[in-house]
Structure formats: C-alpha cells, structure tokens
Design a protein around this motif. Structure first.
Motif, short mmCIF file in Angstrom:
data_model
loop_
_atom_site.label_atom_id
_atom_site.label_comp_id
_atom_site.label_asym_id
_atom_site.label_seq_id
_atom_site.Cartn_x
_atom_site.Cartn_y
_atom_site.Cartn_z
N ASN A 1 7.31 -6.59 -5.57
CA ASN A 1 7.93 -7.66 -4.77
C ASN A 1 6.99 -8.17 -3.69
O ASN A 1 6.91 -9.37 -3.44
CB ASN A 1 9.23 -7.15 -4.14
N ALA A 2 6.28 -7.27 -3.04
CA ALA A 2 5.35 -7.68 -1.98
C ALA A 2 4.21 -8.51 -2.56
O ALA A 2 3.81 -9.53 -1.99
CB ALA A 2 4.81 -6.45 -1.26
N LEU A 3 3.68 -8.09 -3.71
CA LEU A 3 2.61 -8.86 -4.35
C LEU A 3 3.09 -10.23 -4.80
O LEU A 3 2.37 -11.22 -4.68
CB LEU A 3 2.01 -8.08 -5.52
N SER A 4 4.33 -10.29 -5.29
CA SER A 4 4.90 -11.59 -5.67
C SER A 4 5.04 -12.49 -4.46
O SER A 4 4.78 -13.70 -4.53
CB SER A 4 6.27 -11.40 -6.32
N SER A 5 5.42 -11.91 -3.34
CA SER A 5 5.56 -12.68 -2.11
C SER A 5 4.21 -13.24 -1.65
O SER A 5 4.12 -14.37 -1.19
CB SER A 5 6.17 -11.81 -1.01
N LEU B 1 0.79 -1.22 0.00
CA LEU B 1 0.00 0.00 0.00
C LEU B 1 0.82 1.28 0.00
O LEU B 1 0.39 2.29 -0.52
CB LEU B 1 -0.93 0.00 1.22
N HIS B 2 2.02 1.26 0.60
CA HIS B 2 2.73 2.51 0.85
C HIS B 2 4.15 2.55 0.32
O HIS B 2 4.97 3.28 0.86
CB HIS B 2 2.75 2.78 2.37
N SER B 3 4.46 1.83 -0.71
CA SER B 3 5.83 1.81 -1.21
C SER B 3 5.87 2.19 -2.69
O SER B 3 4.85 2.37 -3.33
CB SER B 3 6.44 0.42 -1.04
N ASP B 4 7.09 2.26 -3.20
CA ASP B 4 7.26 2.52 -4.62
C ASP B 4 6.88 1.27 -5.43
O ASP B 4 6.62 0.21 -4.87
CB ASP B 4 8.69 2.97 -4.93
N CYS B 5 6.87 1.39 -6.72
CA CYS B 5 6.40 0.31 -7.60
C CYS B 5 7.19 -0.98 -7.45
O CYS B 5 6.61 -2.07 -7.45
CB CYS B 5 6.44 0.77 -9.06
#
Length: 98
Positions: A18-22, A9-13
């Motif tokens: 990476n978070a979505l991949s995780s 929600l609060h980071s750069d692209c």
C-alpha cells in the motif's frame, strides 16, 4: 511522507504494498516516475538538512595482530587468520592423520 517511507521499510507485506502504491500515485500526480519523485524528495530533504561534514578525517582504527593458535603465525586481521584457517595451517596439516 516520512511515515509512508517507514511503512515501506518496517511493515508487513500488505502495508508495504500500500505504501509503495501511494508513492506511485503521488509520483503520477506530480507527473513524474516514482524514482524521479523519490530522488526529488530526498534531494529536497538533504538540502533542508544537510549532513554535518567532519572538519577532520576520522582516525584510522588500529587493531592488534591476531595469532594462529596452532602454528603461531601472526596476521593483521581476524579475517586474514580465518583465511589461513583449516586448509592452510601447516601445523594442523601435519597433525592430521593421512
């Protein structure tokens, strides 16, 4: 998991990707889809910390009527006055040269 969701929600692209991949990887390890994984995660979080339900309904917010500065007509809300605005105010239409 909360830190991972905060990254989404609060980071750069790049960090979001990476978070979505995780999340996708964790869902794959659990043998489910990412949506089902997140649904189960949030359901478990809600069960652990249910939201406090109000004991009585919230009191309605009372607003004072809003008056048109040109014609004096009153409206219940600012939104209604805005809708009345330039196009429908008879006093403004009469003042405009044709």
């Amino acid at each position: 998991m909360q830190a991972l969701l905060d990254q989404v929600l609060h980071s750069d692209c790049t960090r979001q990707r990476n978070a979505l991949s995780s999340i996708g990887y964790r869902a794959q390890l659990a043998g489910t889809t990412p949506i089902a994984f997140l649904r189960a995660y949030f359901y478990a979080e809600f069960q652990a910390n249910p939201l406090a339900s109000p004991t009585e309904p919230a009191a309605p917010v009372e607003t004072s009527p809003v008056k048109c500065g040109s014609c004096g007509k009153t409206f219940a809300t600012q939104t209604a006055l805005n809708g009345h605005g330039e196009a429908r105010c008879q006093a403004r239409l009469q003042r405009q040269p044709r």
